[in-house]
Design an enzyme around this catalytic site. Structure first.
Site, short mmCIF file in Angstrom:
data_model
loop_
_atom_site.label_atom_id
_atom_site.label_comp_id
_atom_site.label_asym_id
_atom_site.label_seq_id
_atom_site.Cartn_x
_atom_site.Cartn_y
_atom_site.Cartn_z
N GLU A 1 64.58 52.64 33.21
CA GLU A 1 64.14 53.66 34.16
C GLU A 1 63.25 54.66 33.44
OE1 GLU A 1 68.23 53.55 36.90
OE2 GLU A 1 67.74 55.35 35.73
N HIS B 1 64.58 58.41 33.35
CA HIS B 1 65.97 58.70 32.98
C HIS B 1 66.07 59.01 31.48
CE1 HIS B 1 70.44 57.56 33.41
NE2 HIS B 1 70.26 57.70 32.10
N HIS C 1 75.07 60.57 34.08
CA HIS C 1 74.74 61.86 34.69
C HIS C 1 75.99 62.73 34.85
CE1 HIS C 1 70.48 61.59 36.04
NE2 HIS C 1 70.70 60.29 36.09
N ASP D 1 66.99 63.09 35.39
CA ASP D 1 65.90 62.26 35.92
C ASP D 1 64.72 63.19 36.19
OD1 ASP D 1 67.61 60.08 35.89
OD2 ASP D 1 68.06 60.17 38.04
#
Length: 265
Positions: free
Chosen positions: A237, A240, A148, A155
């Site tokens: 995830e 993500h 990130h 996200d």
């Protein structure tokens, strides 16, 4: 007279020294985003932004360092790709909703400090009910660096339109496991993905075989839509995604999440 002038000179020098060493004079300006970063709203104002790290509803139970304003900041290519995905989704009655975008290194450092404090488990019941906090690093839920911080990772989830508002979190309220049935979890206006956001559990793996039916279909719909515009999903995830190729593949930035970091919206 010479003595008086000498005394004045000494006093002036002392005042100048004090000014030079004052906190205001010594304060370093905050870093700003380099050319290539934008506020997502300036590229697509229709994408819903629910920037949870500016609130206390996080796995730490507090606002995250470096998140000063609830604004999504991304590299321009990533923001433009989200705009393309959003245009397609709107025609189908859906919208993207972002939870987190660019993340400063100081926020990652905050995560690390929290993870090392094994006594602080205030939010365990919701975000990591089945995971021993001592294993957060080993199991990959917390790391000292995050993609990130390079600016091209986001996200996000899907919301069926028209979007209903999500009520604010009330610190101290009763917590429910992030993998509980959707009508029992903390309310979220998104479609049912099988777990909530930031759920530290293997059920959050995008293709976990235990996730079936509408929940699996929703995950695949999100993944397919973003893959078509150049994003790659992190298999662990479902929320993500990283836009490829990354504009800054080797740089971890630390400017704050603030509108002033990218200039005017």
């Amino acid at each position: 007279m010479r003595t008086a002038l000498r005394a004045l000179a000494v006093t002036a020098a002392a005042l100048l020294g004090a000014t030079a060493l004052s906190p205001t004079a010594q304060a370093r300006p905050e870093p700003r985003a380099p050319e290539g970063f934008v506020a997502l709203r300036s590229v697509d104002p229709t994408i819903i932004q629910e920037m949870l790290y500016t609130t206390a509803h996080t796995f730490m139970g507090e606002r995250v360092d470096g998140y000063r304003q609830p604004v999504c900041i991304l590299t321009r290519p990533a923001a433009r790709a989200l705009h393309l995905a959003q245009k397609r989704l709107l025609r189908q009655g859906y919208s993207l909703k972002v939870y987190d975008c660019y993340r400063p290194q100081r926020a990652v450092d905050h995560f690390v400090r929290w993870a090392k404090d094994l006594d602080d488990q205030a939010m365990k019941r919701e975000f990591y009910p089945l995971v021993d906090k001592s294993r957060l690093f080993e199991d990959g839920y917390i790391a000292e660096k995050s993609g990130h911080s390079r600016g091209s990772t986001v996200d996000l989830t899907l919301v069926r339109l028209p979007a209903l508002p999500t009520r604010p979190y009330r610190p101290g309220e009763r917590l429910t496991p992030c993998f509980a049935p959707k009508d029992e979890r903390f309310p979220d206006n998104s479609v049912d993905m099988g777990t909530g956001y930031d759920c530290f559990d293997t059920l959050s793996h995008t293709d976990d075989p235990r996730i079936q039916g509408a929940q699996r279909a929703n995950r695949q719909f999100l993944k397919r839509t973003l893959t078509e515009v150049g994003f790659v999903n992190l298999p662990e995830e479902w929320w993500h995604f990283t836009h490829k190729p990354e504009l800054f593949p080797d740089t971890y930035f630390d400017f704050p999440v603030d509108r002033r970091s990218v200039g005017r919206l």
